[in-house]
Design a protein around this motif. Structure first.
Motif, PDB file in Angstrom:
ATOM      1  N   ALA A   1      10.224 -29.102 -17.123  1.00 12.76           N
ATOM      2  CA  ALA A   1      11.479 -28.795 -16.770  1.00 12.76           C
ATOM      3  C   ALA A   1      13.064 -29.132 -17.173  1.00 12.76           C
ATOM      4  CB  ALA A   1      11.418 -27.768 -15.003  1.00 12.76           C
ATOM      5  N   LEU A   2      14.031 -28.509 -17.306  1.00 15.53           N
ATOM      6  CA  LEU A   2      15.239 -28.493 -17.250  1.00 15.53           C
ATOM      7  C   LEU A   2      15.542 -29.556 -15.645  1.00 15.53           C
ATOM      8  CD1 LEU A   2      17.169 -25.946 -18.404  1.00 15.53           C
ATOM      9  CD2 LEU A   2      16.961 -26.917 -20.233  1.00 15.53           C
ATOM     10  N   LYS A   3      16.663 -30.697 -16.353  1.00 21.29           N
ATOM     11  CA  LYS A   3      17.407 -31.305 -14.896  1.00 21.29           C
ATOM     12  C   LYS A   3      17.012 -30.816 -13.765  1.00 21.29           C
ATOM     13  CE  LYS A   3      19.061 -35.330 -13.584  1.00 21.29           C
ATOM     14  NZ  LYS A   3      19.462 -34.917 -12.152  1.00 21.29           N
ATOM     15  N   GLU A   4      17.833 -29.449 -13.714  1.00 18.52           N
ATOM     16  CA  GLU A   4      18.502 -28.845 -12.628  1.00 18.52           C
ATOM     17  C   GLU A   4      17.209 -28.235 -11.883  1.00 18.52           C
ATOM     18  OE1 GLU A   4      19.927 -28.644 -15.756  1.00 18.52           O
ATOM     19  OE2 GLU A   4      21.550 -28.274 -15.149  1.00 18.52           O
ATOM     20  N   VAL A   5      16.465 -27.272 -13.157  1.00 15.20           N
ATOM     21  CA  VAL A   5      15.068 -26.771 -12.309  1.00 15.20           C
ATOM     22  C   VAL A   5      13.983 -27.910 -12.058  1.00 15.20           C
ATOM     23  CG1 VAL A   5      13.242 -25.279 -13.427  1.00 15.20           C
ATOM     24  CG2 VAL A   5      15.430 -24.763 -14.206  1.00 15.20           C
ATOM     25  N   LYS A   6      14.149 -28.918 -12.252  1.00 16.41           N
ATOM     26  CA  LYS A   6      13.304 -29.823 -11.633  1.00 16.41           C
ATOM     27  C   LYS A   6      13.645 -30.680 -10.634  1.00 16.41           C
ATOM     28  CE  LYS A   6      11.234 -33.936 -12.709  1.00 16.41           C
ATOM     29  NZ  LYS A   6      11.998 -35.805 -11.435  1.00 16.41           N
ATOM     30  N   ASP A   7      15.070 -30.341 -10.425  1.00 19.07           N
ATOM     31  CA  ASP A   7      15.909 -31.117  -9.321  1.00 19.07           C
ATOM     32  C   ASP A   7      15.714 -29.195  -7.796  1.00 19.07           C
ATOM     33  OD1 ASP A   7      16.625 -33.413 -10.363  1.00 19.07           O
ATOM     34  OD2 ASP A   7      18.685 -32.846 -10.287  1.00 19.07           O
ATOM     35  N   GLU A   8      15.994 -28.411  -8.649  1.00 17.45           N
ATOM     36  CA  GLU A   8      16.400 -27.416  -7.618  1.00 17.45           C
ATOM     37  C   GLU A   8      14.694 -26.591  -6.642  1.00 17.45           C
ATOM     38  OE1 GLU A   8      18.870 -25.005 -10.162  1.00 17.45           O
ATOM     39  OE2 GLU A   8      17.358 -24.000 -10.178  1.00 17.45           O
ATOM     40  N   ILE A   9      13.377 -27.257  -7.468  1.00 15.42           N
ATOM     41  CA  ILE A   9      12.323 -27.230  -7.009  1.00 15.42           C
ATOM     42  C   ILE A   9      11.992 -28.325  -5.413  1.00 15.42           C
ATOM     43  CG2 ILE A   9       9.210 -27.510  -7.859  1.00 15.42           C
ATOM     44  CD1 ILE A   9      10.297 -25.768 -10.406  1.00 15.42           C
ATOM     45  N   GLU A  10      12.400 -29.182  -6.349  1.00 10.01           N
ATOM     46  CA  GLU A  10      11.760 -31.277  -5.509  1.00 10.01           C
ATOM     47  C   GLU A  10      12.803 -30.899  -4.432  1.00 10.01           C
ATOM     48  OE1 GLU A  10      13.291 -34.533  -7.882  1.00 10.01           O
ATOM     49  OE2 GLU A  10      11.218 -34.695  -6.677  1.00 10.01           O
ATOM     50  N   GLN A  11      14.330 -30.009  -4.433  1.00  8.46           N
ATOM     51  CA  GLN A  11      15.246 -29.287  -3.300  1.00  8.46           C
ATOM     52  C   GLN A  11      14.283 -28.583  -2.375  1.00  8.46           C
ATOM     53  OE1 GLN A  11      18.498 -30.187  -4.872  1.00  8.46           O
ATOM     54  NE2 GLN A  11      18.377 -32.280  -5.672  1.00  8.46           N
ATOM     55  N   LEU A  12      13.953 -27.458  -2.912  1.00 12.77           N
ATOM     56  CA  LEU A  12      13.990 -26.238  -1.960  1.00 12.77           C
ATOM     57  C   LEU A  12      12.686 -25.472  -2.802  1.00 12.77           C
ATOM     58  CD1 LEU A  12      17.064 -24.399  -4.163  1.00 12.77           C
ATOM     59  CD2 LEU A  12      17.321 -24.798  -2.005  1.00 12.77           C
ATOM     60  N   GLY A  13      12.225 -26.519  -2.969  1.00  7.80           N
ATOM     61  CA  GLY A  13      10.191 -26.331  -3.019  1.00  7.80           C
ATOM     62  C   GLY A  13       9.504 -25.586  -1.800  1.00  7.80           C
ATOM     63  N   ASP A  14       9.799 -26.566  -0.970  1.00  7.16           N
ATOM     64  CA  ASP A  14       8.976 -26.709   0.843  1.00  7.16           C
ATOM     65  C   ASP A  14       9.221 -25.178   1.071  1.00  7.16           C
ATOM     66  OD1 ASP A  14       7.336 -28.932  -0.148  1.00  7.16           O
ATOM     67  OD2 ASP A  14       8.557 -30.288   0.995  1.00  7.16           O
ATOM     68  N   THR A  15      10.562 -25.303   0.697  1.00  5.93           N
ATOM     69  CA  THR A  15      10.613 -23.849   1.552  1.00  5.93           C
ATOM     70  C   THR A  15      10.503 -22.565   1.494  1.00  5.93           C
ATOM     71  OG1 THR A  15      13.257 -25.331   1.975  1.00  5.93           O
ATOM     72  CG2 THR A  15      13.707 -23.024   2.483  1.00  5.93           C
ATOM     73  N   ILE A  16      10.962 -22.481  -0.220  1.00  6.13           N
ATOM     74  CA  ILE A  16      10.257 -21.578  -0.211  1.00  6.13           C
ATOM     75  C   ILE A  16       9.073 -20.743  -0.358  1.00  6.13           C
ATOM     76  CG2 ILE A  16      10.365 -20.337  -3.172  1.00  6.13           C
ATOM     77  CD1 ILE A  16      12.130 -21.306  -3.715  1.00  6.13           C
ATOM     78  N   ILE A  17       8.101 -21.704  -0.587  1.00  9.06           N
ATOM     79  CA  ILE A  17       7.299 -21.563  -0.120  1.00  9.06           C
ATOM     80  C   ILE A  17       6.752 -21.129   1.060  1.00  9.06           C
ATOM     81  CG2 ILE A  17       4.486 -23.614   0.003  1.00  9.06           C
ATOM     82  CD1 ILE A  17       5.300 -24.573  -2.053  1.00  9.06           C
ATOM     83  N   ASN A  18       7.581 -22.161   2.101  1.00 10.43           N
ATOM     84  CA  ASN A  18       6.998 -21.392   3.124  1.00 10.43           C
ATOM     85  C   ASN A  18       7.730 -20.229   4.099  1.00 10.43           C
ATOM     86  OD1 ASN A  18       6.411 -23.725   4.597  1.00 10.43           O
ATOM     87  ND2 ASN A  18       8.074 -24.114   5.341  1.00 10.43           N
ATOM     88  N   ASN A  19       8.559 -19.644   3.042  1.00  7.62           N
ATOM     89  CA  ASN A  19       8.739 -18.638   3.113  1.00  7.62           C
ATOM     90  C   ASN A  19       7.832 -17.307   2.913  1.00  7.62           C
ATOM     91  OD1 ASN A  19      11.420 -18.882   4.148  1.00  7.62           O
ATOM     92  ND2 ASN A  19      12.228 -19.625   2.513  1.00  7.62           N
TER      93      ASN A  19
END
Ligand SMILES: [Zn+2]
Length: 273
Positions: A85-103
């Protein structure tokens, strides 16, 4: 759906209408498979993986185009492959992934539909030229449109653009972006339109041609009009949501995946407000 070219084919695997007609694109070269996006719901991801495995070639990589869950939740079915993934996308999934999954855990009440843990891309996708198995491609980065950052893949020799969610075709569009991003999205589509692509593959809906850019532009403009009108009214979110849905269904009676309107409304007009 398969689009064939001289030394490669592109398979478009689409999820059912209820899960939003999400597309996994598979570029089949002589010796390899390049997979773009991993689906939303795990049963759909599993079907996509089955389709891919039946092609009987190694997966060179999976590319995740952007951080919206309908494109990366299924990554866990691709843990045995390199995930780019683009660096931005990789970082976003790394940082926000858990929150998105919880939602989205409420989806799991009647069975496992969404992942319990995030699968973060393993490799960074660089912009620019990318040649795999003799097929020359160009990785393009788009900022501030349907998502914060989206990667597209162009195959210049055949005028092909794998645009993922920069384009939707024949179905409703997730449109909870702010006014600035909506305007920038239209500008981006106007620019892409000048390239006269022969084949344009979006993240949702059916394979399209260059006309799809004008169609998406019109849809965004219709949403702009609708929101301008709704924002001037003194109504509850519930009433506004209902009016938005009626307006867009009326404008686009043949568009599929009305579920994408419901997702849009849960962001634009949350029910508890
Ligand atoms: Zn999407």
């Amino acid at each position: 759906m398969i689009n064939k070219f001289k030394d490669y084919s592109i398979h478009t695997f689409t999820s059912p209408e209820e899960s939003g007609l999400v597309n996994t694109q598979i570029i089949e070269t002589k010796n390899n498979l390049i997979v773009i996006d991993a689906q939303f719901l795990l049963p759909d991801a599993s079907k996509a993986r089955e389709y891919i495995d039946n092609l009987n070639k190694p997966i060179e990589r999976l590319i995740i185009s952007h951080n919206h869950p309908d494109h990366w939740f299924g990554s866990e079915l691709f843990k045995d492959t390199k995930i780019y993934a683009l660096k931005e996308v990789k970082d976003e999934i790394e940082q926000l992934g858990d929150t998105i999954i919880n939602n989205y855990q409420f989806f799991n009440h009647s069975g496992p539909l969404v992942p319990l843990m995030k699968t973060v891309p393993t490799h960074i996708l660089e912009e620019g030229n990318l040649t795999i198995d003799g097929v020359e491609m160009v990785v393009k980065k788009v900022v501030g449109t349907e998502g914060e950052t989206i990667s597209m893949l162009e195959i210049p020799r055949d005028n092909v653009l794998i645009a993922q969610d920069v384009v939707y075709s024949g179905c409703h569009i997730f449109l909870a972006q702010n006014e600035k991003d909506r305007a920038n999205w239209i500008k981006t589509l106007e620019e892409l339109k000048d390239n006269n692509y022969k084949l344009v593959l979006g993240g949702h809906g059916t394979p399209a041609n260059n006309e799809v850019f004008s169609e998406v532009i019109q849809y965004i403009k219709d949403v702009d009009d609708c929101l301008k009108n709704l924002n001037s009214k003194n109504e509850t979110n519930k009433e506004k949501a209902q009016e938005y849905k009626e307006y867009m269904l009326g404008k686009y009676p043949n568009h599929k995946a009305a579920s994408l309107i419901d997702i849009t409304l849960s962001y634009l007009f949350p029910e508890n407000k």
